[in-house]
Design a protein around this motif. Sequence first.
Motif, PDB file in Angstrom:
ATOM      1  N   PHE A  26      -9.715  13.091  15.300  1.00 30.95           N
ATOM      2  CA  PHE A  26      -8.386  13.612  15.621  1.00 30.95           C
ATOM      3  C   PHE A  26      -8.343  15.055  15.129  1.00 30.95           C
ATOM      4  N   TYR A  46      -2.468  10.275  20.515  1.00 24.51           N
ATOM      5  CA  TYR A  46      -1.979  11.117  19.433  1.00 24.51           C
ATOM      6  C   TYR A  46      -1.307  10.255  18.380  1.00 24.51           C
ATOM      7  N   ILE A  94      -2.205  15.977  26.752  1.00 19.04           N
ATOM      8  CA  ILE A  94      -1.644  15.871  25.406  1.00 19.04           C
ATOM      9  C   ILE A  94      -0.611  16.963  25.151  1.00 19.04           C
ATOM     10  N   CYS A 120      -1.227  14.841  15.390  1.00 13.88           N
ATOM     11  CA  CYS A 120      -2.641  15.103  15.646  1.00 13.88           C
ATOM     12  C   CYS A 120      -3.033  14.358  16.915  1.00 13.88           C
ATOM     13  N   TRP A 121      -4.157  14.717  17.500  1.00 13.78           N
ATOM     14  CA  TRP A 121      -4.523  14.142  18.787  1.00 13.78           C
ATOM     15  C   TRP A 121      -6.031  14.043  18.931  1.00 13.78           C
TER      16      TRP A 121
END
Length: 159
Positions: free
Chosen positions: A10, A31, A82, A118-119
């Motif tokens: 991530f 995410y 995203i 976060c992703w």
Amino acid sequence: MIQSLRDQHFEGFIRFEEIPHEEVTTRHGVYAVVRESTAAPHFTVPGTGRAGTHYPASVLEAAWVYDATVLYFGRAQCKAGIFERLNKYRRFGDGKRSGHSGGRAIWQLEDAQHLKVCWRPTNNQDPVSEERALIEMFKKSHHGARPFANRINGTKSRP
């Protein structure tokens, strides 16, 4: 669990307000919303999210997972990936219509402005399956509880 997310590749770990100014990928993926503090939360009713979408404090209190730093897992399959999904989530938290009401409980945390997102792009993997797997992993390490703002298990079906 934040280190676990880093170990799973991530990236980001930025505040929602930073999304328009950061290079967030436009690829499909998953995410997470994280809260670095494990201190007891303070809930606000209503929160900062779009009007009419808040939960009663009793629902928030029942959903809270003590000692968890991950509050929500989501997926992004939209055109701009995203970036688009997180930007919609941010706009919802600013009280605007945005097409993202999942995970809305985070906007009722007094410290919502300090949360980070976060992703991880899912490449050839299905974002729906990846989101579901992340929620299941969380549940295994938290006595069957879902992350605080995940009211469903990554699909429209409830347990």
